[in-house]
Design a protein around this motif. Structure first.
Motif, mmCIF file in Angstrom:
data_model
loop_
_atom_site.group_PDB
_atom_site.id
_atom_site.type_symbol
_atom_site.label_atom_id
_atom_site.label_comp_id
_atom_site.label_asym_id
_atom_site.label_seq_id
_atom_site.Cartn_x
_atom_site.Cartn_y
_atom_site.Cartn_z
ATOM 1 N N GLY A 1 26.749 66.260 62.271
ATOM 2 C CA GLY A 1 28.137 66.124 62.683
ATOM 3 C C GLY A 1 28.568 64.679 62.772
ATOM 4 N N GLU A 8 30.680 68.236 69.306
ATOM 5 C CA GLU A 8 31.722 69.033 69.956
ATOM 6 C C GLU A 8 32.899 68.166 70.405
ATOM 7 N N GLY A 9 32.671 66.883 70.543
ATOM 8 C CA GLY A 9 33.751 66.004 70.970
ATOM 9 C C GLY A 9 33.289 64.568 71.078
ATOM 10 N N LYS A 35 39.159 70.847 59.276
ATOM 11 C CA LYS A 35 38.577 70.639 60.603
ATOM 12 C C LYS A 35 39.128 69.364 61.222
ATOM 13 N N PRO A 51 38.302 66.769 71.471
ATOM 14 C CA PRO A 51 37.490 67.800 70.820
ATOM 15 C C PRO A 51 37.526 67.626 69.301
ATOM 16 N N ASP A 89 35.133 68.180 65.392
ATOM 17 C CA ASP A 89 34.019 68.846 64.711
ATOM 18 C C ASP A 89 33.055 67.852 64.066
ATOM 19 N N GLY A 95 27.802 66.932 72.462
ATOM 20 C CA GLY A 95 27.359 68.101 71.715
ATOM 21 C C GLY A 95 25.857 68.234 71.802
ATOM 22 N N GLU A 96 25.369 69.436 71.571
ATOM 23 C CA GLU A 96 23.925 69.674 71.602
ATOM 24 C C GLU A 96 23.372 69.822 70.186
#
Length: 307
Positions: free
Chosen positions: A127, A206-207, A142, A221, A223, A201-202
């Motif tokens: 990501g 996510e942000g 996205k 937020p 992607d 994010g894991e």
């Protein structure tokens, strides 16, 4: 005694080894950390010529390295402590002993910034990207963030407008550097004097948490995050005082990837390249390898490998 020692096992180094080994040159590849290069950390690749579908960077590199090994190239993982490349015989000193060769191809790539953002190391390739041209297509419709303050960051953001539904452009300074005036980009929100604090994010992004000039923090937020902060330098410091480097540490090479020092060549991100792409680095490696063949065999010109 090797015909050629390739320093670095990324796309440039592995491709060089394919060509030199296939050309019956005794080849050794020295790679300090095979799993930590830019390509190895790339989560998905879908635009490498001849490789259909989506592959991880590590999978693509493994194919390159295995191909080089199939032609007889040797690979070792060790740390280089010093080099002596000015003499006719090149000596590479490592933690596992000294290796000698008639020629050297430097393909050590570029080093990342000294300080990474919290979450960056964990999510790099999952990501987080440093190449919109490479990965932009994965973010069709996205939301993404671009972090940077240079003309390069602006160009990459412009490339992303072809794919992303919305872009948050985070600029730590009051203005973009080297840009007279920032053009309007579709669906792009500029955040000047805004610092990235953390990438959240894991298993994926996510942000991105930002801190504005007022001190207010906000979580955007997104992607994906594309980072173009300054600090990336070519990994050539071990060549200082032996091989000509420019003011930023890039090797000074001719069109055949040859330096001013006889028998010393470079390939990939150790030279100034207009774009950073695995296929460009691989092409550099092929050119350097064929130039090595010309040098060792005292040919008057490069002989391409057709068969």
């Amino acid at each position: 005694m090797y015909d050629v020692i390739v320093i670095g096992g990324g796309p440039a180094g592995a491709t060089a080894a394919i060509y030199t080994a296939r050309g019956n040159l005794k080849t050794l590849v020295i790679d300090k950390a095979p799993g930590t290069g830019a390509l190895a950390l790339t989560h998905k690749i879908a635009n490498y010529p001849g490789v259909e579908g989506e592959w991880s960077g590590k999978e693509l590199l493994d194919k390159m390295r295995n191909q080089a090994k199939s032609f007889g190239a040797e690979f070792i993982q060790t740390t280089i402590t010093a080099v002596d490349v000015e003499d006719e015989v090149k000596s590479i000193y490592t933690a596992d002993g000294t290796f000698e060769a008639k020629t050297v191809i430097v393909a050590t790539g570029s080093k990342g910034r000294n300080r990474m953002l919290p979450g960056e190391e964990r999510l790099l390739g999952r990501g987080i990207s440093t190449c919109a041209t490479c990965d932009g297509a994965f973010y069709q419709d996205k939301v993404v963030a671009v972090i940077g303050e240079s003309e390069e960051a602006l160009e990459e953001a412009a490339a992303l407008t072809k794919f992303a539904r919305e872009i948050f452009f985070i600029v730590p300074r009051a203005e973009l550097q080297g840009v007279e005036s920032a053009p309007e980009l579709p669906n792009t929100h500029f955040y000047y004097r805004t610092r990235p604090v953390e990438i959240v994010g894991e298993k994926g992004v996510e942000g991105v948490k930002i801190r504005k000039a007022s001190g207010e923090e906000e979580l955007l937020p997104v992607d994906g995050v594309f980072i173009f902060l300054s600090g990336s330098k070519p990994g050539t410091s071990f060549l200082e005082d032996q091989v000509p480097l420019d003011e930023e540490g890039y090797m000074v090479l001719d069109e055949f990837m040859q330096s001013a020092v006889p028998g010393v060549f470079g390939a990939g991100e150790v030279r100034r390249s207009p774009v950073k792409q695995a296929v460009v680095a691989a092409a550099d490696g092929a050119i350097a390898a064929m130039a090595v063949d010309k040098y060792i065999n005292k040919r008057s010109k490069i002989v391409p490998q057709y068969k």
